[in-house]
Design an enzyme around this catalytic site. Structure first.
Site, PDB file in Angstrom:
ATOM      1  N   CYS A  79      51.358   9.683  37.459  1.00  0.00           N
ATOM      2  CA  CYS A  79      51.612   8.369  36.855  1.00  0.00           C
ATOM      3  C   CYS A  79      51.204   8.347  35.378  1.00  0.00           C
ATOM      4  O   CYS A  79      51.470   7.381  34.680  1.00  0.00           O
ATOM      5  CB  CYS A  79      50.881   7.263  37.628  1.00  0.00           C
ATOM      6  SG  CYS A  79      49.130   7.126  37.209  1.00  0.00           S
ATOM      7  N   GLN A 126      42.553  32.946  29.708  1.00  0.00           N
ATOM      8  CA  GLN A 126      42.873  32.616  31.098  1.00  0.00           C
ATOM      9  C   GLN A 126      41.787  31.711  31.660  1.00  0.00           C
ATOM     10  O   GLN A 126      41.910  31.202  32.765  1.00  0.00           O
ATOM     11  CB  GLN A 126      42.922  33.895  31.938  1.00  0.00           C
ATOM     12  CG  GLN A 126      43.980  34.882  31.497  1.00  0.00           C
ATOM     13  CD  GLN A 126      43.780  36.237  32.161  1.00  0.00           C
ATOM     14  OE1 GLN A 126      44.235  36.484  33.260  1.00  0.00           O
ATOM     15  NE2 GLN A 126      43.081  37.124  31.486  1.00  0.00           N
ATOM     16  N   THR A 163      38.890  40.768  31.158  1.00  0.00           N
ATOM     17  CA  THR A 163      39.939  40.451  32.135  1.00  0.00           C
ATOM     18  C   THR A 163      40.339  41.702  32.895  1.00  0.00           C
ATOM     19  O   THR A 163      40.405  42.799  32.322  1.00  0.00           O
ATOM     20  CB  THR A 163      41.181  39.807  31.468  1.00  0.00           C
ATOM     21  OG1 THR A 163      42.232  39.731  32.438  1.00  0.00           O
ATOM     22  CG2 THR A 163      41.669  40.564  30.247  1.00  0.00           C
ATOM     23  N   HIS A 198      45.800  28.755  31.621  1.00  0.00           N
ATOM     24  CA  HIS A 198      45.589  28.291  32.995  1.00  0.00           C
ATOM     25  C   HIS A 198      44.998  26.893  33.043  1.00  0.00           C
ATOM     26  O   HIS A 198      44.484  26.472  34.082  1.00  0.00           O
ATOM     27  CB  HIS A 198      44.706  29.283  33.763  1.00  0.00           C
ATOM     28  CG  HIS A 198      45.395  30.592  34.037  1.00  0.00           C
ATOM     29  ND1 HIS A 198      44.727  31.764  34.292  1.00  0.00           N
ATOM     30  CD2 HIS A 198      46.710  30.907  34.078  1.00  0.00           C
ATOM     31  CE1 HIS A 198      45.608  32.751  34.484  1.00  0.00           C
ATOM     32  NE2 HIS A 198      46.811  32.243  34.355  1.00  0.00           N
ATOM     33  N   ARG A 211      31.772  23.848  41.093  1.00  0.00           N
ATOM     34  CA  ARG A 211      32.017  24.684  39.907  1.00  0.00           C
ATOM     35  C   ARG A 211      31.657  23.942  38.622  1.00  0.00           C
ATOM     36  O   ARG A 211      31.112  24.527  37.695  1.00  0.00           O
ATOM     37  CB  ARG A 211      33.488  25.124  39.858  1.00  0.00           C
ATOM     38  CG  ARG A 211      33.784  26.259  40.815  1.00  0.00           C
ATOM     39  CD  ARG A 211      35.207  26.733  40.699  1.00  0.00           C
ATOM     40  NE  ARG A 211      35.501  27.365  39.421  1.00  0.00           N
ATOM     41  CZ  ARG A 211      36.727  27.653  39.009  1.00  0.00           C
ATOM     42  NH1 ARG A 211      37.761  27.367  39.758  1.00  0.00           N
ATOM     43  NH2 ARG A 211      36.930  28.224  37.837  1.00  0.00           N
ATOM     44  N   TYR A 226      35.431  22.028  43.414  1.00  0.00           N
ATOM     45  CA  TYR A 226      35.496  21.849  41.952  1.00  0.00           C
ATOM     46  C   TYR A 226      34.235  21.180  41.434  1.00  0.00           C
ATOM     47  O   TYR A 226      33.755  21.516  40.356  1.00  0.00           O
ATOM     48  CB  TYR A 226      36.753  21.079  41.540  1.00  0.00           C
ATOM     49  CG  TYR A 226      37.935  21.994  41.563  1.00  0.00           C
ATOM     50  CD1 TYR A 226      38.026  23.043  40.663  1.00  0.00           C
ATOM     51  CD2 TYR A 226      38.914  21.871  42.536  1.00  0.00           C
ATOM     52  CE1 TYR A 226      39.063  23.945  40.719  1.00  0.00           C
ATOM     53  CE2 TYR A 226      39.966  22.759  42.599  1.00  0.00           C
ATOM     54  CZ  TYR A 226      40.037  23.795  41.697  1.00  0.00           C
ATOM     55  OH  TYR A 226      41.054  24.700  41.754  1.00  0.00           O
ATOM     56  N   CYS A 233      47.065   4.078  40.116  1.00  0.00           N
ATOM     57  CA  CYS A 233      48.041   4.007  41.215  1.00  0.00           C
ATOM     58  C   CYS A 233      47.447   4.355  42.575  1.00  0.00           C
ATOM     59  O   CYS A 233      48.135   4.273  43.582  1.00  0.00           O
ATOM     60  CB  CYS A 233      49.240   4.897  40.913  1.00  0.00           C
ATOM     61  SG  CYS A 233      48.899   6.643  41.147  1.00  0.00           S
ATOM     62  N   VAL A 251      39.219  28.600  32.292  1.00  0.00           N
ATOM     63  CA  VAL A 251      39.411  27.149  32.366  1.00  0.00           C
ATOM     64  C   VAL A 251      38.109  26.425  32.015  1.00  0.00           C
ATOM     65  O   VAL A 251      38.009  25.212  32.153  1.00  0.00           O
ATOM     66  CB  VAL A 251      39.893  26.742  33.784  1.00  0.00           C
ATOM     67  CG1 VAL A 251      41.280  27.305  34.054  1.00  0.00           C
ATOM     68  CG2 VAL A 251      38.915  27.194  34.867  1.00  0.00           C
ATOM     69  N   ASP A 252      37.102  27.191  31.561  1.00  0.00           N
ATOM     70  CA  ASP A 252      35.768  26.613  31.365  1.00  0.00           C
ATOM     71  C   ASP A 252      35.560  25.943  30.005  1.00  0.00           C
ATOM     72  O   ASP A 252      34.530  25.314  29.772  1.00  0.00           O
ATOM     73  CB  ASP A 252      34.686  27.689  31.581  1.00  0.00           C
ATOM     74  CG  ASP A 252      34.874  28.916  30.676  1.00  0.00           C
ATOM     75  OD1 ASP A 252      35.382  28.774  29.546  1.00  0.00           O
ATOM     76  OD2 ASP A 252      34.497  30.018  31.116  1.00  0.00           O
TER      77      ASP A 252
HETATM   78  P1  NAD Z   1      38.837  38.666  36.914  1.00  0.00           P
HETATM   79  O1  NAD Z   1      37.765  37.989  37.696  1.00  0.00           O
HETATM   80  O2  NAD Z   1      40.031  39.178  37.610  1.00  0.00           O
HETATM   81  O3  NAD Z   1      38.213  39.901  36.118  1.00  0.00           O
HETATM   82  C1  NAD Z   1      37.054  39.758  35.349  1.00  0.00           C
HETATM   83  C2  NAD Z   1      36.889  41.009  34.529  1.00  0.00           C
HETATM   84  O4  NAD Z   1      35.792  40.821  33.660  1.00  0.00           O
HETATM   85  C3  NAD Z   1      36.606  42.248  35.366  1.00  0.00           C
HETATM   86  O5  NAD Z   1      37.489  43.288  34.975  1.00  0.00           O
HETATM   87  C4  NAD Z   1      35.153  42.601  34.984  1.00  0.00           C
HETATM   88  O6  NAD Z   1      34.920  43.995  34.963  1.00  0.00           O
HETATM   89  C5  NAD Z   1      35.045  42.021  33.603  1.00  0.00           C
HETATM   90  N1  NAD Z   1      33.683  41.662  33.179  1.00  0.00           N
HETATM   91  C6  NAD Z   1      32.649  41.261  33.960  1.00  0.00           C
HETATM   92  N2  NAD Z   1      31.561  41.001  33.200  1.00  0.00           N
HETATM   93  C7  NAD Z   1      31.933  41.243  31.917  1.00  0.00           C
HETATM   94  C8  NAD Z   1      31.255  41.150  30.666  1.00  0.00           C
HETATM   95  N3  NAD Z   1      29.992  40.740  30.606  1.00  0.00           N
HETATM   96  N4  NAD Z   1      31.933  41.473  29.528  1.00  0.00           N
HETATM   97  C9  NAD Z   1      33.224  41.879  29.588  1.00  0.00           C
HETATM   98  N5  NAD Z   1      33.911  42.007  30.753  1.00  0.00           N
HETATM   99  C10 NAD Z   1      33.283  41.675  31.887  1.00  0.00           C
HETATM  100  O7  NAD Z   1      39.209  37.645  35.735  1.00  0.00           O
HETATM  101  P2  NAD Z   1      40.580  37.361  34.996  1.00  0.00           P
HETATM  102  O8  NAD Z   1      41.236  38.632  34.629  1.00  0.00           O
HETATM  103  O9  NAD Z   1      40.262  36.336  33.965  1.00  0.00           O
HETATM  104  O10 NAD Z   1      41.499  36.649  36.085  1.00  0.00           O
HETATM  105  C11 NAD Z   1      40.935  35.667  36.920  1.00  0.00           C
HETATM  106  C12 NAD Z   1      41.550  34.300  36.922  1.00  0.00           C
HETATM  107  O11 NAD Z   1      40.518  33.418  37.346  1.00  0.00           O
HETATM  108  C13 NAD Z   1      41.981  33.779  35.615  1.00  0.00           C
HETATM  109  O12 NAD Z   1      43.263  33.353  35.795  1.00  0.00           O
HETATM  110  C14 NAD Z   1      41.084  32.568  35.287  1.00  0.00           C
HETATM  111  O13 NAD Z   1      41.875  31.411  35.068  1.00  0.00           O
HETATM  112  C15 NAD Z   1      40.291  32.321  36.499  1.00  0.00           C
HETATM  113  N6  NAD Z   1      38.811  32.192  36.317  1.00  0.00           N
HETATM  114  C16 NAD Z   1      38.289  31.541  35.245  1.00  0.00           C
HETATM  115  C17 NAD Z   1      36.905  31.464  35.083  1.00  0.00           C
HETATM  116  C18 NAD Z   1      36.349  30.740  33.889  1.00  0.00           C
HETATM  117  O14 NAD Z   1      37.016  29.857  33.351  1.00  0.00           O
HETATM  118  N7  NAD Z   1      35.144  31.109  33.433  1.00  0.00           N
HETATM  119  C19 NAD Z   1      36.044  32.054  36.010  1.00  0.00           C
HETATM  120  C20 NAD Z   1      36.625  32.720  37.119  1.00  0.00           C
HETATM  121  C21 NAD Z   1      38.003  32.789  37.226  1.00  0.00           C
HETATM  122 ZN    ZN Z   2      48.097   7.603  39.185  1.00  0.00          ZN
END
Ligand code: NAD
Ligand code: ZN
Length: 245
Positions: free
Chosen positions: A128, A98, A187, A116, A67, A64, A149, A100-101
């Protein structure tokens, strides 16, 4: 196709946005699946689960920290700004993500549903009640401990095997049921139950405008407009021009 999309947005009364990791790709955040995906290198079970966190807190927190460091200096790209503009224009445009950034909020968007969770904060694994922003100070020692804690801290993201935040997911499904237009951006529509959100909208008769360079699980029919382009390229073309929607 772009003209039809613009027309649909103009007419839409209850629009909704649903985004995934691809929305942040052009800001420099890596996706999980697909080309260059993080899961090609790391195992989700090990790094993104409560049991992994309890048995290997250093390894998990190291991941983490990596990341978070990778996300330092990451700023919302022009596609995010276009969505912020559209949200202001429409007055009513909830954003379900979805991701988390935290980039939707950083781009100035309001009514953001982070189904998420967020990797910008952490809280006490033993519950806590302690919670903190994830600053480099907190991440100096890995794993970070709860000052109240002594338990390990956990990132405030939904880990594998955990339920999604109930209120957020319920509202997301309610919004999906009544929206007339949904943007599905960056997505793979593979991660459930999040993936049910666009399918619910389709079942209830909404039109979907999908933005993804690659084909996804969404069907091909007259209610799905698939624009096979990158979010950072197409969103500013659709709404970033200052033209009234
Ligand atoms: P995924 O990784 O499964 O799919 C990403 C999708 O984005 C793919 O279909 C890809 O073709 C498409 N893509 C790639 N570049 C793109 C662009 N420039 N423009 C538009 N589309 C583009 O991601 P998901 O469906 O979000 O599921 C993954 C899980 O991972 C989620 O639950 C999420 O919480 C987590 N996650 C989050 C982050 C973040 O917060 N940035 C990064 C990685 C994963
Ligand atoms: Zn605590």
């Amino acid at each position: 196709m772009i003209n039809r999309a613009i027309e649909l947005v103009r007419k839409s009364i209850e629009p909704l946005v649903f985004t995934g990791a691809g929305m942040s790709r052009e800001s420099g955040m890596r996706t999980f699946r697909g080309e260059d995906g993080l899961w090609n290198e790391y195992s989700p079970e090990q790094l993104s689960s409560i049991s992994g966190l309890r048995s290997n807190p250093e390894v998990v927190w190291d991941w983490y920290r990596m990341r978070l460091m990778a996300s330092e200096g990451v700023v919302p790209h022009a596609g995010y700004e276009a969505l912020t503009y559209l949200q202001k224009e429409k007055g009513n445009l909830p954003v379900i993500t979805q991701n988390v950034d935290g980039l939707h909020r950083l781009a100035g968007q309001t009514d953001v549903l982070e189904i998420h969770g967020s990797m910008r904060t952490a809280s006490c694994l033993d519950g806590c009640g302690f919670s903190t922003e994830l600053t480099s100070e907190v991440l100096k020692n890995i794993p970070p401990f709860c000052p109240d804690c002594g338990a390990i801290l956990r990132p405030d993201i939904v880990l594998f095997g955990e339920p999604l935040p109930q209120e957020v997911i319920l509202r997301s499904y309610r919004l999906a049921e009544k929206c007339d237009l949904m943007f599905v951006i960056g997505t793979s529509v593979q991660v459930w139950p999040a993936a049910g959100i666009p399918f619910t909208a389709l079942d209830k008769g909404a039109v979907i405008i999908e933005i993804n360079p690659v084909q996804t699980e969404l069907p091909h029919n007259e209610n799905v407009i698939s624009i096979r382009r990158k979010a950072g390229e197409i969103l500013p073309l659709l709404f970033g021009t200052g033209e009234k929607i």
